[in-house]
Motif scaffolding. Sequence first.
Motif, PDB file in Angstrom:
ATOM      1  N   THR A 191       1.154  -0.997   0.013  1.00 20.97           N
ATOM      2  CA  THR A 191       0.093  -0.097  -0.790  1.00 20.97           C
ATOM      3  C   THR A 191       0.787   0.953   0.243  1.00 20.97           C
ATOM      4  O   THR A 191       1.756   1.275   0.761  1.00 20.97           O
ATOM      5  N   LEU A 192       0.893   1.881  -1.181  1.00 23.07           N
ATOM      6  CA  LEU A 192       1.314   3.292  -1.088  1.00 23.07           C
ATOM      7  C   LEU A 192       0.656   4.019  -0.983  1.00 23.07           C
ATOM      8  O   LEU A 192      -0.428   4.441  -1.369  1.00 23.07           O
ATOM      9  N   PRO A 193       1.371   5.467  -0.506  1.00 27.64           N
ATOM     10  CA  PRO A 193       0.064   6.768   0.168  1.00 27.64           C
ATOM     11  C   PRO A 193      -0.935   6.762  -1.037  1.00 27.64           C
ATOM     12  O   PRO A 193      -0.305   6.445  -2.728  1.00 27.64           O
ATOM     13  N   ASP A 194      -2.199   7.385  -1.052  1.00 24.52           N
ATOM     14  CA  ASP A 194      -2.774   8.265  -2.784  1.00 24.52           C
ATOM     15  C   ASP A 194      -2.548   9.590  -3.149  1.00 24.52           C
ATOM     16  O   ASP A 194      -2.202  10.131  -1.755  1.00 24.52           O
ATOM     17  N   VAL A 195      -2.962  10.195  -3.915  1.00 30.51           N
ATOM     18  CA  VAL A 195      -2.875  11.621  -4.469  1.00 30.51           C
ATOM     19  C   VAL A 195      -3.342  12.313  -3.424  1.00 30.51           C
ATOM     20  O   VAL A 195      -3.092  13.400  -3.258  1.00 30.51           O
ATOM     21  N   GLY A 196      -4.648  12.083  -3.116  1.00 28.43           N
ATOM     22  CA  GLY A 196      -5.391  12.477  -1.905  1.00 28.43           C
ATOM     23  C   GLY A 196      -4.975  12.211  -0.306  1.00 28.43           C
ATOM     24  O   GLY A 196      -5.764  12.791   0.501  1.00 28.43           O
ATOM     25  N   ASP A 197      -3.799  12.108   0.422  1.00 27.42           N
ATOM     26  CA  ASP A 197      -3.090  11.391   1.453  1.00 27.42           C
ATOM     27  C   ASP A 197      -3.066  12.345   1.837  1.00 27.42           C
ATOM     28  O   ASP A 197      -2.109  13.681   1.351  1.00 27.42           O
ATOM     29  N   PRO A 198      -3.641  13.634   2.784  1.00 28.81           N
ATOM     30  CA  PRO A 198      -2.920  14.751   3.724  1.00 28.81           C
ATOM     31  C   PRO A 198      -1.269  14.425   3.749  1.00 28.81           C
ATOM     32  O   PRO A 198      -1.167  15.904   3.792  1.00 28.81           O
ATOM     33  N   LYS A 199      -0.792  13.678   4.463  1.00 32.44           N
ATOM     34  CA  LYS A 199      -0.031  13.174   4.948  1.00 32.44           C
ATOM     35  C   LYS A 199       0.985  13.322   3.422  1.00 32.44           C
ATOM     36  O   LYS A 199       2.007  13.641   3.696  1.00 32.44           O
ATOM     37  N   PHE A 200       0.857  12.853   2.288  1.00 38.43           N
ATOM     38  CA  PHE A 200       1.512  12.510   1.145  1.00 38.43           C
ATOM     39  C   PHE A 200       1.417  14.092   1.039  1.00 38.43           C
ATOM     40  O   PHE A 200       2.729  14.505   0.342  1.00 38.43           O
ATOM     41  N   ILE A 201       0.650  15.073   0.334  1.00 36.73           N
ATOM     42  CA  ILE A 201       0.537  16.350  -0.150  1.00 36.73           C
ATOM     43  C   ILE A 201       1.418  16.773   0.946  1.00 36.73           C
ATOM     44  O   ILE A 201       2.183  17.999   0.214  1.00 36.73           O
ATOM     45  N   GLU A 202       0.802  16.891   2.503  1.00 42.84           N
ATOM     46  CA  GLU A 202       2.078  17.476   3.150  1.00 42.84           C
ATOM     47  C   GLU A 202       3.336  17.140   2.887  1.00 42.84           C
ATOM     48  O   GLU A 202       4.610  18.417   2.708  1.00 42.84           O
ATOM     49  N   GLU A 203       4.107  15.945   3.284  1.00 43.82           N
ATOM     50  CA  GLU A 203       5.382  15.511   2.971  1.00 43.82           C
ATOM     51  C   GLU A 203       6.003  16.394   1.507  1.00 43.82           C
ATOM     52  O   GLU A 203       7.094  17.082   1.289  1.00 43.82           O
ATOM     53  N   CYS A 204       5.049  16.304   0.196  1.00 44.83           N
ATOM     54  CA  CYS A 204       5.379  16.438  -0.909  1.00 44.83           C
ATOM     55  C   CYS A 204       5.822  17.848  -1.082  1.00 44.83           C
ATOM     56  O   CYS A 204       6.781  18.653  -1.437  1.00 44.83           O
ATOM     57  N   VAL A 205       4.762  18.895  -0.533  1.00 48.01           N
ATOM     58  CA  VAL A 205       4.942  20.291  -0.660  1.00 48.01           C
ATOM     59  C   VAL A 205       5.923  20.863   0.636  1.00 48.01           C
ATOM     60  O   VAL A 205       6.420  21.501  -0.344  1.00 48.01           O
ATOM     61  N   ARG A 206       5.684  20.582   1.560  1.00 51.09           N
ATOM     62  CA  ARG A 206       7.312  21.153   2.242  1.00 51.09           C
ATOM     63  C   ARG A 206       8.389  20.331   2.652  1.00 51.09           C
ATOM     64  O   ARG A 206       9.476  21.376   2.028  1.00 51.09           O
ATOM     65  N   THR A 207       8.602  19.189   1.171  1.00 50.52           N
ATOM     66  CA  THR A 207      10.174  18.552   0.572  1.00 50.52           C
ATOM     67  C   THR A 207      10.369  19.709   0.204  1.00 50.52           C
ATOM     68  O   THR A 207      11.466  20.358  -0.267  1.00 50.52           O
ATOM     69  N   HIS A 208       9.449  20.450  -0.876  1.00 53.31           N
ATOM     70  CA  HIS A 208       9.717  21.058  -2.146  1.00 53.31           C
ATOM     71  C   HIS A 208      10.303  22.551  -1.592  1.00 53.31           C
ATOM     72  O   HIS A 208      11.343  22.937  -1.865  1.00 53.31           O
ATOM     73  N   ASN A 209       9.299  23.183  -0.890  1.00 52.11           N
ATOM     74  CA  ASN A 209       9.739  24.376  -0.228  1.00 52.11           C
ATOM     75  C   ASN A 209      10.782  24.563   0.622  1.00 52.11           C
ATOM     76  O   ASN A 209      11.896  25.476   0.565  1.00 52.11           O
ATOM     77  N   ARG A 210      11.190  23.283   1.095  1.00 53.95           N
ATOM     78  CA  ARG A 210      12.245  23.310   2.425  1.00 53.95           C
ATOM     79  C   ARG A 210      13.393  23.820   1.244  1.00 53.95           C
ATOM     80  O   ARG A 210      14.443  24.503   1.131  1.00 53.95           O
ATOM     81  N   PHE A 211      13.440  23.176   0.232  1.00 51.40           N
ATOM     82  CA  PHE A 211      14.734  22.908  -0.994  1.00 51.40           C
ATOM     83  C   PHE A 211      14.690  24.276  -1.230  1.00 51.40           C
ATOM     84  O   PHE A 211      15.760  24.700  -1.349  1.00 51.40           O
ATOM     85  N   ALA A 224      -1.420  16.296 -10.094  1.00 48.30           N
ATOM     86  CA  ALA A 224      -0.910  14.570  -8.935  1.00 48.30           C
ATOM     87  C   ALA A 224      -2.080  13.802 -10.007  1.00 48.30           C
ATOM     88  O   ALA A 224      -1.850  12.921  -9.928  1.00 48.30           O
ATOM     89  N   THR A 225      -3.319  13.792 -10.451  1.00 46.49           N
ATOM     90  CA  THR A 225      -4.267  13.727 -11.058  1.00 46.49           C
ATOM     91  C   THR A 225      -3.166  13.234 -12.436  1.00 46.49           C
ATOM     92  O   THR A 225      -3.159  11.909 -12.364  1.00 46.49           O
ATOM     93  N   THR A 226      -2.451  13.757 -13.682  1.00 46.72           N
ATOM     94  CA  THR A 226      -1.482  13.685 -14.125  1.00 46.72           C
ATOM     95  C   THR A 226      -0.396  12.876 -13.848  1.00 46.72           C
ATOM     96  O   THR A 226       0.027  11.793 -14.774  1.00 46.72           O
ATOM     97  N   ALA A 227       0.753  13.435 -12.851  1.00 47.89           N
ATOM     98  CA  ALA A 227       1.235  12.268 -12.400  1.00 47.89           C
ATOM     99  C   ALA A 227       0.667  10.601 -12.936  1.00 47.89           C
ATOM    100  O   ALA A 227       1.533   9.657 -12.699  1.00 47.89           O
ATOM    101  N   LYS A 228      -0.404  10.269 -11.555  1.00 53.19           N
ATOM    102  CA  LYS A 228      -0.906   9.209 -11.051  1.00 53.19           C
ATOM    103  C   LYS A 228      -1.560   8.108 -12.347  1.00 53.19           C
ATOM    104  O   LYS A 228      -0.704   7.279 -12.391  1.00 53.19           O
ATOM    105  N   ALA A 229      -1.595   9.752 -13.557  1.00 55.51           N
ATOM    106  CA  ALA A 229      -1.816   8.313 -14.218  1.00 55.51           C
ATOM    107  C   ALA A 229      -1.089   7.950 -15.094  1.00 55.51           C
ATOM    108  O   ALA A 229      -0.846   7.033 -15.997  1.00 55.51           O
ATOM    109  N   TRP A 230      -0.107   8.733 -15.124  1.00 59.09           N
ATOM    110  CA  TRP A 230       1.005   8.378 -16.178  1.00 59.09           C
ATOM    111  C   TRP A 230       2.067   7.962 -15.838  1.00 59.09           C
ATOM    112  O   TRP A 230       2.400   6.544 -15.984  1.00 59.09           O
ATOM    113  N   ALA A 231       2.144   7.820 -14.512  1.00 59.01           N
ATOM    114  CA  ALA A 231       2.775   6.593 -13.136  1.00 59.01           C
ATOM    115  C   ALA A 231       2.131   5.641 -13.124  1.00 59.01           C
ATOM    116  O   ALA A 231       2.909   4.168 -13.222  1.00 59.01           O
TER     117      ALA A 231
END
Length: 179
Positions: free
Chosen positions: A26-46, A67-74
């Motif tokens: 089980t991997l996080p879905d594009v709607g998972d709040p923790k996944f979203i927060e980690e993606c955004v936080r990590t990008h903004n930190r860098f 995110a929907t486009t990324a998921k469809a391609w993934a």
Amino acid sequence: MTSRFSACVLAVLHFCCSSDSYEPPTLPDVGDPKFIEECVRTHNRFRSEVNPAASNMLYMSWDPDLATTAKAWAKKCLFKHNTYLKEPGQAHPKFTSVGENLWTGSISIFTVQGAITSWHDEVNAYNYATSNCRGACGHYTQIVWATSYKVGCAVHFCPSVAYSSITNAAHFICNYGPA
């Protein structure tokens, strides 16, 4: 008769449990709040750590369409860029072009922070003064592109990934707008 049926059921269960078959992790879905927060936080930190400091760096926030486009391609399990990124309206309803970073690795080592950090580590190949790369730095420059302000990421389990030798992979993609 009942004991023969029970023996068959037990044999099938034993085969299934001892074979190489398994359910994809089980991997996080594009709607998972923790996944979203980690993606955004990590990008903004860098983005906040660029050197020299940027005077026009925009804050990055989540975009569900990216995110929907990324998921469809993934889900295609291809280690190559989405062929529709530069076609207006194909990858996003508003952005005329969309940027993209890909990461594929063993599912056992996948973390959002680890994947994004691997892209950021290309900073060592980038020369700010000349705006040139010594080797690969396109992932890094996409992360810190000052005018990109939207990101959408997805991760998908792939038993195998075309154009890669990795099996049982986490295939992680982030799309950026504008490119």
